[in-house]
Design an enzyme around this catalytic site. Sequence first.
Site, PDB file in Angstrom:
ATOM      1  N   LYS A  22       0.846  -1.203   0.000  1.00  0.00           N
ATOM      2  CA  LYS A  22       0.000   0.000   0.000  1.00  0.00           C
ATOM      3  C   LYS A  22       0.878   1.249   0.000  1.00  0.00           C
ATOM      4  CE  LYS A  22      -1.771   1.548   4.049  1.00  0.00           C
ATOM      5  NZ  LYS A  22      -1.431   2.947   4.353  1.00  0.00           N
ATOM      6  N   ASN A  23       1.898   1.267   0.875  1.00  0.00           N
ATOM      7  CA  ASN A  23       2.689   2.484   1.064  1.00  0.00           C
ATOM      8  C   ASN A  23       3.741   2.696  -0.018  1.00  0.00           C
ATOM      9  OD1 ASN A  23       1.098   2.959   3.236  1.00  0.00           O
ATOM     10  ND2 ASN A  23       2.620   2.434   4.790  1.00  0.00           N
ATOM     11  N   CYS A 117      -5.266  11.875  13.125  1.00  0.00           N
ATOM     12  CA  CYS A 117      -5.991  10.600  13.092  1.00  0.00           C
ATOM     13  C   CYS A 117      -5.708   9.915  14.417  1.00  0.00           C
ATOM     14  CB  CYS A 117      -5.540   9.770  11.898  1.00  0.00           C
ATOM     15  SG  CYS A 117      -3.897   9.138  12.109  1.00  0.00           S
ATOM     16  N   ARG A 122      -0.133  14.372  13.575  1.00  0.00           N
ATOM     17  CA  ARG A 122       0.354  14.147  12.214  1.00  0.00           C
ATOM     18  C   ARG A 122       0.347  15.444  11.389  1.00  0.00           C
ATOM     19  NH1 ARG A 122      -1.540   8.459  10.078  1.00  0.00           N
ATOM     20  NH2 ARG A 122       0.473   8.611   9.027  1.00  0.00           N
ATOM     21  N   ASP A 305       4.750   0.372  12.059  1.00  0.00           N
ATOM     22  CA  ASP A 305       3.524  -0.273  11.557  1.00  0.00           C
ATOM     23  C   ASP A 305       3.417  -1.734  11.978  1.00  0.00           C
ATOM     24  OD1 ASP A 305       3.434   1.544   8.394  1.00  0.00           O
ATOM     25  OD2 ASP A 305       2.926   2.101  10.441  1.00  0.00           O
ATOM     26  N   VAL A 327       8.017   6.590  17.133  1.00  0.00           N
ATOM     27  CA  VAL A 327       7.690   7.419  15.957  1.00  0.00           C
ATOM     28  C   VAL A 327       6.457   8.282  16.186  1.00  0.00           C
ATOM     29  CG1 VAL A 327       7.052   7.367  13.517  1.00  0.00           C
ATOM     30  CG2 VAL A 327       8.787   5.788  14.392  1.00  0.00           C
ATOM     31  N   ARG A 397      -8.530  -0.674   4.572  1.00  0.00           N
ATOM     32  CA  ARG A 397      -7.670   0.342   3.969  1.00  0.00           C
ATOM     33  C   ARG A 397      -6.303  -0.243   3.646  1.00  0.00           C
ATOM     34  NH1 ARG A 397      -6.602   5.074   7.491  1.00  0.00           N
ATOM     35  NH2 ARG A 397      -5.274   5.441   5.701  1.00  0.00           N
TER      36      ARG A 397
HETATM   37  C1  EPZ Z   1       4.028   6.923   6.572  1.00  0.00           C
HETATM   38  O1  EPZ Z   1       3.179   7.894   7.140  1.00  0.00           O
HETATM   39  C2  EPZ Z   1       3.177   5.681   6.381  1.00  0.00           C
HETATM   40  N1  EPZ Z   1       2.087   5.975   5.456  1.00  0.00           N
HETATM   41  C3  EPZ Z   1       2.629   5.236   7.745  1.00  0.00           C
HETATM   42  O2  EPZ Z   1       1.901   4.042   7.543  1.00  0.00           O
HETATM   43  C4  EPZ Z   1       3.808   4.943   8.668  1.00  0.00           C
HETATM   44  O3  EPZ Z   1       3.320   4.592   9.937  1.00  0.00           O
HETATM   45  C5  EPZ Z   1       4.698   6.187   8.779  1.00  0.00           C
HETATM   46  O4  EPZ Z   1       5.114   6.608   7.457  1.00  0.00           O
HETATM   47  C6  EPZ Z   1       5.962   5.917   9.592  1.00  0.00           C
HETATM   48  O5  EPZ Z   1       6.673   4.861   9.030  1.00  0.00           O
HETATM   49  C7  EPZ Z   1       2.345   6.008   4.131  1.00  0.00           C
HETATM   50  O6  EPZ Z   1       3.470   5.797   3.680  1.00  0.00           O
HETATM   51  C8  EPZ Z   1       1.187   6.309   3.228  1.00  0.00           C
HETATM   52  P1  EPZ Z   1       5.783  10.286   8.804  1.00  0.00           P
HETATM   53  P2  EPZ Z   1       3.663   9.437   7.211  1.00  0.00           P
HETATM   54  O7  EPZ Z   1       5.643  11.577   8.075  1.00  0.00           O
HETATM   55  O8  EPZ Z   1       4.595   9.726   6.099  1.00  0.00           O
HETATM   56  C9  EPZ Z   1       5.920  13.553  12.190  1.00  0.00           C
HETATM   57  C10 EPZ Z   1       0.111   2.598   7.785  1.00  0.00           C
HETATM   58  O9  EPZ Z   1      -0.287   2.007   8.770  1.00  0.00           O
HETATM   59  N2  EPZ Z   1       5.731  14.526  11.107  1.00  0.00           N
HETATM   60  O10 EPZ Z   1       6.955   9.396   8.484  1.00  0.00           O
HETATM   61  O11 EPZ Z   1       2.446  10.254   7.360  1.00  0.00           O
HETATM   62  C11 EPZ Z   1       4.709  12.653  12.398  1.00  0.00           C
HETATM   63  O12 EPZ Z   1       3.775  13.262  13.262  1.00  0.00           O
HETATM   64  C12 EPZ Z   1       0.496   4.052   7.879  1.00  0.00           C
HETATM   65  O13 EPZ Z   1       0.283   2.097   6.641  1.00  0.00           O
HETATM   66  C13 EPZ Z   1       5.804  15.888  11.396  1.00  0.00           C
HETATM   67  O14 EPZ Z   1       6.007  16.289  12.538  1.00  0.00           O
HETATM   68  O15 EPZ Z   1       4.470   9.436   8.574  1.00  0.00           O
HETATM   69  C14 EPZ Z   1       5.324  11.414  13.015  1.00  0.00           C
HETATM   70  O16 EPZ Z   1       5.484  11.593  14.405  1.00  0.00           O
HETATM   71  C15 EPZ Z   1       0.189   4.589   9.257  1.00  0.00           C
HETATM   72  N3  EPZ Z   1       5.644  16.793  10.388  1.00  0.00           N
HETATM   73  C16 EPZ Z   1       6.715  11.346  12.355  1.00  0.00           C
HETATM   74  O17 EPZ Z   1       6.955  12.644  11.808  1.00  0.00           O
HETATM   75  C17 EPZ Z   1       5.413  16.394   9.084  1.00  0.00           C
HETATM   76  O18 EPZ Z   1       5.290  17.268   8.185  1.00  0.00           O
HETATM   77  C18 EPZ Z   1       6.795  10.325  11.231  1.00  0.00           C
HETATM   78  O19 EPZ Z   1       5.691  10.569  10.370  1.00  0.00           O
HETATM   79  C19 EPZ Z   1       5.348  15.004   8.814  1.00  0.00           C
HETATM   80  C20 EPZ Z   1       5.516  14.104   9.839  1.00  0.00           C
END
Ligand code: EPZ
Length: 418
Positions: A22-23, A117, A122, A305, A327, A397
């Site tokens: 998916k990702n 969420c 996020r 995840d 994370v 999803r």
């Molecule tokens: C990706 O989400 C994945 N989704 C998530 O999978 C996964 O849990 C996550 O990466 C971490 O590996 C997809 O790839 C579609 P991040 P993403 O930006 O990119 C903070 C699943 O179950 N952050 O890496 O949204 C954030 O709050 C989903 O398949 C900021 O502060 O996650 C978090 O604490 C859930 N500012 C950390 O960084 C930003 O602009 C990592 O989030 C962006 C993120």
Amino acid sequence: MERLLIRGGTPLCGEIRISGAKNAALPVMAATLLADGPTIVGNIPHLHDVTTTMELLGRLGVELTVHEGMEVEVNTATIKSLQAPYELVKTMRASILVLGPLLARFGEAEVSLPGGCAIGSRPVDIHVDGLRAMGAEIEVADGYIKGRAGRLRGAHIRMDLVSVTGTENLMMAAALAHGTTVLENAAREPEVINLATCINAMGGRVRGAGTSTLTIEGVERLYGVHHRVLPDRIETGTYLVAAAMTGGEVRLKDTAPALVAPLLDKLRDSGAEVEAGRDWVALRMRGRPRAVDLQTAPYPGFPTDMQAQFCALNAISTGAGSVTEGVFENRFMHCLEMQRMGADIRIEGATAQIRGVERLTAAPVIATDLRASASLVLAGLVAEGETRVDRIYHIDRGYECIEEKLAQLGADIQRVPD
Ligand code: EPZ
């Protein structure tokens, strides 16, 4: 809405196929917006998030053709809108991945703020700050991110946090920018590498994918390609944990064991026998697993995840294990539901201290996010009695036909209407 009914106690045995990730599929489908010609994306999983992405691309005016074997052809020649509306983005935060490509290719984009969420606030500051550094004018108002840009220009960007979609969005924007972009503190996930491979096949020049520094030399145009997304490492890990918890023996094919090395190590620590080939992995567990300690971190660390699934494994293991979430700030909702099934879990800040019990008892539980719901299904597979998991749209999803794949392995599971 629908729910899953699961009667626990059956060891999982047999072989199933792992679907495309998916990702990896979501960013690659967004990247098709960068290409002048049609792109075919292969090994696409049949998931709700993929359907949402196709609907979003359709709203933009993109022409989509679904071929057999879940190959999707995307032709962006007919684009007529540059807005990603709230009613779509609210169900899938990854919709923000169209922001970078739209700004880079068309100089304009309006994407609804994804909102938080279940697993945390996020924010999207990394995405917005990076695009501004490339010259985009971005206003966040009325719940929307409104961006305008002439041609984006290369920039040297150091991201404060490792963000997977932040890295992906900025990589896509930089691919068509004027000049060279350096992204420091970039995410190293396999899905990021898969996206870079796709962009380079389109004629892009992304270097360093898989390391924490990406160098992207912008080009004038990108061309349609045929790209196949990589196997889903989280789906792979989820079914391996299911087999370990139920004391079964499974073989997963069409996967990529090299992407799940941290998981295989932990499963061996829990007492499982694990074998792997080029595109398959097999696990056998005799008796109950031993509890393990883990801390989630960005790749190549232990994936967040898979945190919920290992909480479920520890809940029925011998001994005690600590699970630390490194994370997200609020990703233990599944523990509250498992406690209702008799799990011995104490949450101390970012750590769940789990003491294994011999048996969980079935209970009606509610899914809150994608991976939490999967962990409740795993708990149901070992619980005494019939577990009912509600709000399973979360599961749909991210897991293709989860009840069919589990039933193929012998689980007593069925999907029923509410
Ligand atoms: C990706 O989400 C994945 N989704 C998530 O999978 C996964 O849990 C996550 O990466 C971490 O590996 C997809 O790839 C579609 P991040 P993403 O930006 O990119 C903070 C699943 O179950 N952050 O890496 O949204 C954030 O709050 C989903 O398949 C900021 O502060 O996650 C978090 O604490 C859930 N500012 C950390 O960084 C930003 O602009 C990592 O989030 C962006 C993120």
